[in-house]
Design an enzyme around this catalytic site. Sequence first.
Site, PDB file in Angstrom:
ATOM      1  N   HIS A  48      21.646  23.482 -11.575  1.00 27.96           N
ATOM      2  CA  HIS A  48      22.929  22.907 -10.734  1.00 27.96           C
ATOM      3  C   HIS A  48      24.009  21.293 -10.975  1.00 27.96           C
ATOM      4  O   HIS A  48      25.034  21.307 -10.612  1.00 27.96           O
ATOM      5  CB  HIS A  48      22.974  23.179  -9.922  1.00 27.96           C
ATOM      6  CG  HIS A  48      22.752  24.287  -9.225  1.00 27.96           C
ATOM      7  ND1 HIS A  48      24.044  25.678  -9.803  1.00 27.96           N
ATOM      8  CD2 HIS A  48      21.312  24.971  -8.878  1.00 27.96           C
ATOM      9  CE1 HIS A  48      22.739  26.884  -8.796  1.00 27.96           C
ATOM     10  NE2 HIS A  48      21.787  26.695  -8.870  1.00 27.96           N
ATOM     11  N   ARG A  73      13.998  20.486 -13.755  1.00 28.98           N
ATOM     12  CA  ARG A  73      13.871  21.739 -13.281  1.00 28.98           C
ATOM     13  C   ARG A  73      15.100  22.257 -14.621  1.00 28.98           C
ATOM     14  O   ARG A  73      16.386  22.061 -14.722  1.00 28.98           O
ATOM     15  CB  ARG A  73      15.188  22.253 -11.957  1.00 28.98           C
ATOM     16  CG  ARG A  73      15.222  23.153 -12.270  1.00 28.98           C
ATOM     17  CD  ARG A  73      15.849  23.883 -11.059  1.00 28.98           C
ATOM     18  NE  ARG A  73      17.200  23.834 -10.065  1.00 28.98           N
ATOM     19  CZ  ARG A  73      17.613  23.584  -9.000  1.00 28.98           C
ATOM     20  NH1 ARG A  73      16.920  25.068  -8.241  1.00 28.98           N
ATOM     21  NH2 ARG A  73      18.362  23.334  -8.683  1.00 28.98           N
ATOM     22  N   ASP A  87       9.155  19.350 -25.739  1.00 28.45           N
ATOM     23  CA  ASP A  87       8.943  18.574 -27.024  1.00 28.45           C
ATOM     24  C   ASP A  87      10.037  16.983 -26.280  1.00 28.45           C
ATOM     25  O   ASP A  87       9.436  16.181 -27.280  1.00 28.45           O
ATOM     26  CB  ASP A  87       9.697  19.258 -28.235  1.00 28.45           C
ATOM     27  CG  ASP A  87       9.109  20.187 -28.731  1.00 28.45           C
ATOM     28  OD1 ASP A  87       7.881  20.363 -28.772  1.00 28.45           O
ATOM     29  OD2 ASP A  87       9.642  20.877 -30.359  1.00 28.45           O
ATOM     30  N   GLU A 152      12.782  32.108  -5.117  1.00 26.78           N
ATOM     31  CA  GLU A 152      13.905  32.323  -3.897  1.00 26.78           C
ATOM     32  C   GLU A 152      15.041  33.832  -3.727  1.00 26.78           C
ATOM     33  O   GLU A 152      16.388  32.801  -3.755  1.00 26.78           O
ATOM     34  CB  GLU A 152      15.285  31.112  -4.619  1.00 26.78           C
ATOM     35  CG  GLU A 152      15.705  31.194  -6.101  1.00 26.78           C
ATOM     36  CD  GLU A 152      15.756  30.429  -6.661  1.00 26.78           C
ATOM     37  OE1 GLU A 152      16.649  29.305  -5.618  1.00 26.78           O
ATOM     38  OE2 GLU A 152      15.501  29.953  -7.733  1.00 26.78           O
ATOM     39  N   ASP A 178      19.628  30.076  -1.558  1.00 26.53           N
ATOM     40  CA  ASP A 178      19.728  31.659  -2.580  1.00 26.53           C
ATOM     41  C   ASP A 178      18.926  32.397  -1.863  1.00 26.53           C
ATOM     42  O   ASP A 178      19.162  33.681  -1.710  1.00 26.53           O
ATOM     43  CB  ASP A 178      18.517  31.464  -3.790  1.00 26.53           C
ATOM     44  CG  ASP A 178      20.223  30.605  -4.731  1.00 26.53           C
ATOM     45  OD1 ASP A 178      20.693  31.428  -5.043  1.00 26.53           O
ATOM     46  OD2 ASP A 178      19.690  29.697  -5.234  1.00 26.53           O
TER      47      ASP A 178
END
Length: 269
Positions: A48, A73, A87, A152, A178
């Site tokens: 977000h 995230r 990576d 969620e 959520d």
Amino acid sequence: MNMPRNGFKAALAQSATQYGIWAGFATAYSAEIVAGIGFDWMLIDGEHAPNTVPSVLSQLQAVAPYATAPVVRAVSSDANLIKQLLDVGAQTLMIPMVETAEQAQALVRAMRYPPHGIRGVGGGLTRATRWDSVADYLQTAHDELCLIVQVESSLGMENVEAIAAVEGVDAVFIGPADLSIGLGHAGNPGHPEVQERIQHAVNATLAAGKVCGILAPNEDDARRYQAWGCRFIAVAIDISLLRQSALNTLARYRPAGAALVKAEPSRTY
């Protein structure tokens, strides 16, 4: 050189609650400020917040000297994106909206090299290997990687026992906002039905021998979830802290009764 140690994963193996903060400004400068405060972990949000792989990299580099452990995230469960994040040196990933055990198993494979997974080999091109300086990285990388799956949704809650039981899933993280909207209680994560589902998910995660986490900037919520068994809790959001502090500061100088932006902190997160 030795494999970089994942302090967050090591902390989850202990009994102490790990208190974290959401980092949403998407800049290395603000991330470094937050890292110096003393939270146990910080979430670099690629879902977000307006983050890209290069901006995540810059934040990982900025917070590396500090004790606060970075968790990244991703915006989705895309295996190619997971490969890029690993990576550039992310060792702990949180993946949103995991709803089935099959999804969780695919995420485990995305984080591991063949024959146990599908992660591509970057070798000397990658920061994760310290540009091919970490001995036996291909054989040992999974030891220091940590996978957090975010449950969620209503479907995710139905399958939380199976999701938590997947080998290679290190922790389950619950998303109250959520979940509340998915259950028909938009903006009200404190609704009894939402709270019952959250407690069920915590119990199911613990029963599977895994660690459970949650986002809870409201103190009453955080303490309740800790009592239920959550062991890593995000108790603040950097953007919300700035906004709330600015509102409170301005309110001290406005005339009594003057129209102000709502100063109460949101409980929808």
